[in-house]
Enzyme design. Structure first.
Site, PDB file in Angstrom:
ATOM      1  N   ARG A 109       0.870  -1.357  -0.006  1.00  0.00           N
ATOM      2  CA  ARG A 109       0.261  -0.075   0.199  1.00  0.00           C
ATOM      3  C   ARG A 109       0.873   1.267  -0.180  1.00  0.00           C
ATOM      4  O   ARG A 109       1.594   1.896   1.021  1.00  0.00           O
ATOM      5  CB  ARG A 109      -1.118  -0.137   1.064  1.00  0.00           C
ATOM      6  CG  ARG A 109      -1.828   1.289   1.694  1.00  0.00           C
ATOM      7  CD  ARG A 109      -2.555   1.504   2.437  1.00  0.00           C
ATOM      8  NE  ARG A 109      -3.763   0.835   2.062  1.00  0.00           N
ATOM      9  CZ  ARG A 109      -5.062   0.203   2.814  1.00  0.00           C
ATOM     10  NH1 ARG A 109      -5.747   1.330   4.034  1.00  0.00           N
ATOM     11  NH2 ARG A 109      -5.897   0.091   2.053  1.00  0.00           N
ATOM     12  N   HIS A 136      -8.047   0.899  -6.357  1.00  0.00           N
ATOM     13  CA  HIS A 136      -7.527   0.065  -5.185  1.00  0.00           C
ATOM     14  C   HIS A 136      -8.506  -1.566  -5.587  1.00  0.00           C
ATOM     15  O   HIS A 136      -9.728  -1.848  -5.764  1.00  0.00           O
ATOM     16  CB  HIS A 136      -8.997   0.692  -4.397  1.00  0.00           C
ATOM     17  CG  HIS A 136      -8.637  -0.119  -3.094  1.00  0.00           C
ATOM     18  ND1 HIS A 136      -7.522  -1.134  -2.387  1.00  0.00           N
ATOM     19  CD2 HIS A 136      -9.037   0.296  -1.470  1.00  0.00           C
ATOM     20  CE1 HIS A 136      -7.738  -1.578  -0.790  1.00  0.00           C
ATOM     21  NE2 HIS A 136      -8.174  -0.745  -0.431  1.00  0.00           N
ATOM     22  N   GLN A 139      -9.938  -3.898  -3.218  1.00  0.00           N
ATOM     23  CA  GLN A 139     -11.529  -3.975  -2.692  1.00  0.00           C
ATOM     24  C   GLN A 139     -12.808  -3.680  -3.274  1.00  0.00           C
ATOM     25  O   GLN A 139     -14.154  -4.595  -2.746  1.00  0.00           O
ATOM     26  CB  GLN A 139     -11.374  -2.508  -2.213  1.00  0.00           C
ATOM     27  CG  GLN A 139     -12.384  -1.571  -2.226  1.00  0.00           C
ATOM     28  CD  GLN A 139     -13.334  -2.106  -0.442  1.00  0.00           C
ATOM     29  OE1 GLN A 139     -12.693  -1.826  -0.029  1.00  0.00           O
ATOM     30  NE2 GLN A 139     -14.510  -2.681  -0.385  1.00  0.00           N
ATOM     31  N   ASP A 227     -17.780   7.444  -0.972  1.00  0.00           N
ATOM     32  CA  ASP A 227     -16.694   6.643  -0.540  1.00  0.00           C
ATOM     33  C   ASP A 227     -16.004   8.127   0.408  1.00  0.00           C
ATOM     34  O   ASP A 227     -16.448   8.990   0.067  1.00  0.00           O
ATOM     35  CB  ASP A 227     -15.469   6.367  -1.172  1.00  0.00           C
ATOM     36  CG  ASP A 227     -14.457   6.109  -0.389  1.00  0.00           C
ATOM     37  OD1 ASP A 227     -13.986   5.920   0.638  1.00  0.00           O
ATOM     38  OD2 ASP A 227     -13.017   5.898  -1.334  1.00  0.00           O
ATOM     39  N   CYS A 266     -16.595   2.004   1.053  1.00  0.00           N
ATOM     40  CA  CYS A 266     -15.662   0.589   1.112  1.00  0.00           C
ATOM     41  C   CYS A 266     -14.729   0.333   2.367  1.00  0.00           C
ATOM     42  O   CYS A 266     -13.773   0.163   2.544  1.00  0.00           O
ATOM     43  CB  CYS A 266     -14.393   0.862   0.172  1.00  0.00           C
ATOM     44  SG  CYS A 266     -13.900   2.516   0.647  1.00  0.00           S
ATOM     45  N   ARG A 294     -13.450  -8.873   2.102  1.00  0.00           N
ATOM     46  CA  ARG A 294     -12.304  -8.867   2.287  1.00  0.00           C
ATOM     47  C   ARG A 294     -11.376  -9.574   2.487  1.00  0.00           C
ATOM     48  O   ARG A 294     -10.556 -10.109   1.061  1.00  0.00           O
ATOM     49  CB  ARG A 294     -11.616  -7.915   2.587  1.00  0.00           C
ATOM     50  CG  ARG A 294     -12.414  -6.140   2.943  1.00  0.00           C
ATOM     51  CD  ARG A 294     -11.789  -5.453   1.144  1.00  0.00           C
ATOM     52  NE  ARG A 294     -10.249  -5.702   1.032  1.00  0.00           N
ATOM     53  CZ  ARG A 294      -9.744  -4.822   1.476  1.00  0.00           C
ATOM     54  NH1 ARG A 294     -10.178  -3.422   1.267  1.00  0.00           N
ATOM     55  NH2 ARG A 294      -8.461  -4.553   0.592  1.00  0.00           N
TER      56      ARG A 294
HETATM   57  N1   CP Z   1     -11.333  -0.568   2.415  1.00  0.00           N
HETATM   58  C1   CP Z   1      -9.800  -0.519   3.377  1.00  0.00           C
HETATM   59  O1   CP Z   1      -9.101  -0.752   2.157  1.00  0.00           O
HETATM   60  O2   CP Z   1      -9.734   0.076   4.843  1.00  0.00           O
HETATM   61  P1   CP Z   1      -8.366   0.148   4.980  1.00  0.00           P
HETATM   62  O3   CP Z   1      -7.754   1.300   4.767  1.00  0.00           O
HETATM   63  O4   CP Z   1      -8.938  -0.280   6.047  1.00  0.00           O
HETATM   64  O5   CP Z   1      -7.320  -1.465   4.539  1.00  0.00           O
HETATM   65  N1  NVA Z   2     -10.705   6.376  -0.979  1.00  0.00           N
HETATM   66  C1  NVA Z   2      -9.629   6.035  -0.049  1.00  0.00           C
HETATM   67  C2  NVA Z   2      -9.908   4.129   0.250  1.00  0.00           C
HETATM   68  C3  NVA Z   2      -9.781   4.475   2.117  1.00  0.00           C
HETATM   69  C4  NVA Z   2      -9.504   2.305   2.118  1.00  0.00           C
HETATM   70  C5  NVA Z   2      -8.448   6.600   0.679  1.00  0.00           C
HETATM   71  O1  NVA Z   2      -7.868   6.196  -0.486  1.00  0.00           O
HETATM   72  O2  NVA Z   2      -7.838   7.195   1.043  1.00  0.00           O
END
Ligand code: CP
Ligand code: NVA
Length: 308
Positions: A109, A136, A139, A227, A266, A294
């Site tokens: 990540r 992502h 997700q 989101d 998400c 997930r």
């Molecule tokens: N939805 C998601 O990816 O959550 P986290 O940021 O908690 O991993």
């Molecule tokens: N769009 C959000 C998703 C988090 C899981 C971000 O990038 O922070």
């Protein structure tokens, strides 16, 4: 590098619909066996090690990958970007080559998408995109699984997005092309989907409708998705709140979708911002099923990457 590219999971657009369907089918099968208590016998990743590199915070992705790997018999290493030499200037290429000597797969990540792609180019083991600023994919695998559990096959159905056209939305666009559903996107012009993403979708023959009107987007929708207004790496909070308030998912907006439309997010969610508590905690919300899925989706992805 190796002669053959490892089985990376970087973006849904890199796969055929059939391949993504196979991953979901395997995820659903593992979910079914777990529910029947058969996981003790299922250890296809015994002896495999997953390195999990987190340059940004996570709850769901971190825990679901960790538990998925362990339930499949494997092990995990948790690495924080700032605690690695990567944070002191070691190149991503050297990091990839070194990690490849120790572990069987790398999940990362990191906001910078190109860094994730560079890691994949240099890695000799599969790399999994666990969220970048651009996409992502893991997700949306869980989200398609969740939609289908509640509403049946997603092919030919209509999903509506209302809010910031961010990384999560980009993976929904990829999924619309690969799983053959209609995606209506409502976002303010200033926060609309990248033209290159929409051009890709059009070239793939995907059914994507773009509007600035949330009510137009949800008309006929089987699911309403949103989101957060401020994603990781976004610093213009006040500006975003002003632009995105018309896109809040509330009872009035949900009433404009199909009567059996579900609400998806998400997570993490912000009640009173992108969604009201009434909808988030109401009977149409499937957000905790998404979070659970997930775990199951990660298993399908891990099994595919590691050839199990
Ligand atoms: N939805 C998601 O990816 O959550 P986290 O940021 O908690 O991993
Ligand atoms: N769009 C959000 C998703 C988090 C899981 C971000 O990038 O922070």
């Amino acid at each position: 590098g190796t002669a053959t590219r490892p089985r990376h999971f970087l973006d849904l657009k890199d796969f055929s619909g059939e391949d993504l369907r196979a991953v979901l089918t395997s995820a659903a099968a593992m979910k079914g066996r777990r529910r029947k208590g058969e996981i003790a016998a299922e250890r296809p990743l015994t002896g495999k090690m997953l390195a999990m590199v987190f340059d940004r915070p996570s709850t769901r992705t971190r825990v679901s990958f960790d538990v998925a790997m362990r339930e499949l018999g494997g092990e995990t290493l948790m690495l924080t970007g700032s605690e690695m030499q990567l944070g002191r200037g070691e190149t991503v290429g050297d990091t990839a080559r070194v990690l490849s000597r120790y572990v069987d797969a790398i999940m990362i990540r990191i906001l910078d998408h190109d860094t994730m792609l560079e890691l994949a180019d240099f890695a000799e083991v599969p790399v999994i995109n666990a969220l970048t600023k651009v996409s992502h994919p893991c997700q949306i695998m869980a989200d398609v699984l969740t939609f289908e559990e509640h509403r049946g096959p997603i092919q030919g159905r209509t999903i509506a997005w209302s809010g910031d056209a961010n990384n999560v939305l980009a993976s929904w666009v990829h999924a619309a092309a690969r799983f053959d559903f209609t995606l209506n996107i409502a976002a303010p012009l200033e926060l609309s989907a990248p033209p290159s993403l929409l051009a890709w979708a059009r070239a793939e023959g995907a059914r994507i409708n773009v509007t600035t009107d949330a009510f137009e987007a949800v008309d006929g929708a089987d699911a309403v998705v949103t989101d957060c207004w401020v994603s990781m790496g976004d610093d213009d909070e006040h500006y975003r709140h002003n632009l995105l308030s018309p896109y809040q998912v509330n009872a009035k907006l949900m009433a404009a979708a199909k009567t059996d439309a579900i609400f998806m997010h998400c997570l993490p969610a912000h009640r009173g911002e992108e969604v009201t508590a009434e909808i988030m905690d109401g009977p149409r919300s499937v957000v905790f099923d998404e979070a659970e899925n997930r775990l199951h989706a990660q298993k399908g992805i891990l099994a595919w990457c590691l050839g199990a």
